[in-house]
Design a protein around this motif. Sequence first.
Motif, short mmCIF file in Angstrom:
data_model
loop_
_atom_site.label_atom_id
_atom_site.label_comp_id
_atom_site.label_asym_id
_atom_site.label_seq_id
_atom_site.Cartn_x
_atom_site.Cartn_y
_atom_site.Cartn_z
N VAL A 35 0.83 -1.19 0.00
CA VAL A 35 0.00 0.00 0.00
C VAL A 35 0.88 1.25 0.00
CG1 VAL A 35 -1.68 1.31 1.36
CG2 VAL A 35 -1.94 -1.14 1.11
N VAL A 36 1.88 1.26 0.86
CA VAL A 36 2.76 2.43 0.97
C VAL A 36 3.51 2.65 -0.34
CG1 VAL A 36 4.77 3.37 2.15
CG2 VAL A 36 2.97 2.26 3.47
N ALA A 37 4.07 1.60 -0.92
CA ALA A 37 4.85 1.75 -2.15
C ALA A 37 3.98 2.24 -3.30
CB ALA A 37 5.52 0.42 -2.51
N VAL A 38 2.76 1.75 -3.39
CA VAL A 38 1.85 2.17 -4.48
C VAL A 38 1.47 3.64 -4.29
CG1 VAL A 38 -0.45 1.84 -5.45
CG2 VAL A 38 0.99 -0.13 -4.98
N LEU A 39 1.12 4.04 -3.06
CA LEU A 39 0.72 5.43 -2.83
C LEU A 39 1.88 6.39 -3.04
CD1 LEU A 39 -1.64 5.04 0.25
CD2 LEU A 39 -2.27 5.52 -2.11
N VAL A 40 3.07 6.01 -2.60
CA VAL A 40 4.25 6.87 -2.82
C VAL A 40 4.51 7.00 -4.32
CG1 VAL A 40 6.75 6.98 -2.55
CG2 VAL A 40 5.33 6.48 -0.59
N THR A 41 4.39 5.90 -5.05
CA THR A 41 4.63 5.93 -6.49
C THR A 41 3.62 6.83 -7.20
OG1 THR A 41 5.57 3.71 -6.41
CG2 THR A 41 4.85 4.52 -8.56
N LEU A 42 2.35 6.67 -6.90
CA LEU A 42 1.33 7.50 -7.55
C LEU A 42 1.50 8.98 -7.21
CD1 LEU A 42 -1.84 5.25 -7.13
CD2 LEU A 42 -0.49 5.63 -9.20
N ALA A 43 1.75 9.29 -5.95
CA ALA A 43 1.95 10.69 -5.56
C ALA A 43 3.21 11.27 -6.20
CB ALA A 43 2.05 10.80 -4.04
N THR A 44 4.26 10.47 -6.27
CA THR A 44 5.50 10.94 -6.89
C THR A 44 5.30 11.21 -8.37
OG1 THR A 44 6.89 9.78 -5.31
CG2 THR A 44 7.88 10.30 -7.43
N LEU A 45 4.60 10.33 -9.06
CA LEU A 45 4.36 10.54 -10.49
C LEU A 45 3.55 11.81 -10.72
CD1 LEU A 45 3.65 6.92 -11.75
CD2 LEU A 45 5.71 8.29 -12.07
N PHE A 46 2.53 12.05 -9.91
CA PHE A 46 1.69 13.23 -10.10
C PHE A 46 2.46 14.51 -9.80
CE2 PHE A 46 -1.31 16.39 -8.41
CZ PHE A 46 -2.03 16.63 -9.56
N PHE A 47 3.04 14.60 -8.61
CA PHE A 47 3.69 15.85 -8.21
C PHE A 47 4.98 16.12 -8.98
CE2 PHE A 47 1.06 15.12 -4.38
CZ PHE A 47 0.30 16.26 -4.47
N SER A 48 5.74 15.08 -9.28
CA SER A 48 6.98 15.28 -10.05
C SER A 48 6.68 15.70 -11.47
CB SER A 48 7.82 14.01 -10.05
OG SER A 48 8.28 13.72 -8.77
N SER A 49 5.63 15.12 -12.07
CA SER A 49 5.28 15.53 -13.44
C SER A 49 4.73 16.95 -13.46
CB SER A 49 4.29 14.55 -14.05
OG SER A 49 3.07 14.56 -13.35
N LEU A 50 3.97 17.30 -12.45
CA LEU A 50 3.44 18.66 -12.38
C LEU A 50 4.56 19.68 -12.22
CD1 LEU A 50 0.55 19.77 -12.47
CD2 LEU A 50 0.55 19.75 -9.99
N ALA A 51 5.50 19.41 -11.30
CA ALA A 51 6.63 20.32 -11.10
C ALA A 51 7.55 20.32 -12.31
CB ALA A 51 7.40 19.93 -9.85
N GLY A 52 7.78 19.16 -12.90
CA GLY A 52 8.62 19.08 -14.10
C GLY A 52 8.03 19.87 -15.25
N PHE A 53 6.71 19.81 -15.40
CA PHE A 53 6.02 20.59 -16.43
C PHE A 53 6.19 22.07 -16.17
CE2 PHE A 53 1.80 22.42 -17.79
CZ PHE A 53 2.11 22.51 -19.13
N GLY A 54 6.05 22.46 -14.91
CA GLY A 54 6.21 23.88 -14.57
C GLY A 54 7.61 24.38 -14.83
N PHE A 55 8.62 23.61 -14.45
CA PHE A 55 10.01 24.02 -14.68
C PHE A 55 10.37 23.99 -16.17
CE2 PHE A 55 11.02 22.95 -10.15
CZ PHE A 55 11.49 24.20 -9.80
N ALA A 56 9.79 23.09 -16.93
CA ALA A 56 10.17 22.94 -18.34
C ALA A 56 9.51 23.96 -19.25
CB ALA A 56 9.84 21.53 -18.82
N LYS A 57 8.24 24.28 -19.00
CA LYS A 57 7.49 25.06 -19.98
C LYS A 57 7.06 26.45 -19.51
CE LYS A 57 7.65 21.94 -23.13
NZ LYS A 57 8.40 22.16 -24.35
N TYR A 58 7.33 26.82 -18.28
CA TYR A 58 6.95 28.14 -17.80
C TYR A 58 8.20 28.91 -17.40
CZ TYR A 58 2.16 26.48 -17.68
OH TYR A 58 0.94 25.98 -18.03
N ARG A 59 8.21 30.17 -17.68
CA ARG A 59 9.31 31.06 -17.30
C ARG A 59 8.80 31.99 -16.21
NH1 ARG A 59 11.82 27.61 -18.73
NH2 ARG A 59 12.28 27.15 -20.89
N PHE A 60 9.48 31.98 -15.07
CA PHE A 60 9.13 32.87 -13.97
C PHE A 60 10.40 33.29 -13.27
CE2 PHE A 60 8.62 28.46 -12.69
CZ PHE A 60 9.38 28.36 -11.53
N ARG A 61 10.31 34.34 -12.47
CA ARG A 61 11.48 34.88 -11.80
C ARG A 61 12.02 33.83 -10.82
NH1 ARG A 61 11.16 40.55 -8.89
NH2 ARG A 61 10.56 41.02 -11.01
#
Length: 171
Positions: free
Chosen positions: A1-27
């Motif tokens: 249960v722990v490994a699955v939840l950590v994996t799903l949360a990591t995929l969601f938040f890492s992809s969201l942050a990766g998208f923000g760092f890759a495609k948005y320009r901010f100060r």
Amino acid sequence: VVAVLVTLATLFFSSLAGFGFAKYRFRGNRTLFMVMLGSTMIPFELVLIPLFVLVANLGWTNSYAALIVPFMAPAIGIFLLRQYISTLPSELIEAARIDGASEFSIYWRVVLPLARPALGALGVLTFLGSWNSFLWPLTVLRDQANMTLPVGLASMAGGITAGSEPPVGSS
């Protein structure tokens, strides 16, 4: 249960942050990314005690929240997905904006399907790392009913009991 939840949360938040760092320009984009990337050079053993104090102050000791929440957005996952998403053509995102898609819709319907190879690689690495995690669960879990598999197996072997100190005179 722990490994699955950590994996799903990591995929969601890492992809969201990766998208923000890759495609948005901010100060401070570059500086924040470099600081985050630099945090990968800090060994976990150095962060263990301050992280335990934080988890204890939140009242999360002996709970699955202590095993899941601190590892929801690892820097290496954000780095991997940022590098992959930065190779995706920006024209696809611009076309979705012209078609009236919201920013989250662009992320969900355009970026995530294209990032499946990187998500798969990160998912496998995260699942294996969470499944094999030993030191952190041993530190925060006290009840044998909540132990993860590696800690439970070690305690059944007789060498380790979560939350106890080693016998006097043992080395």
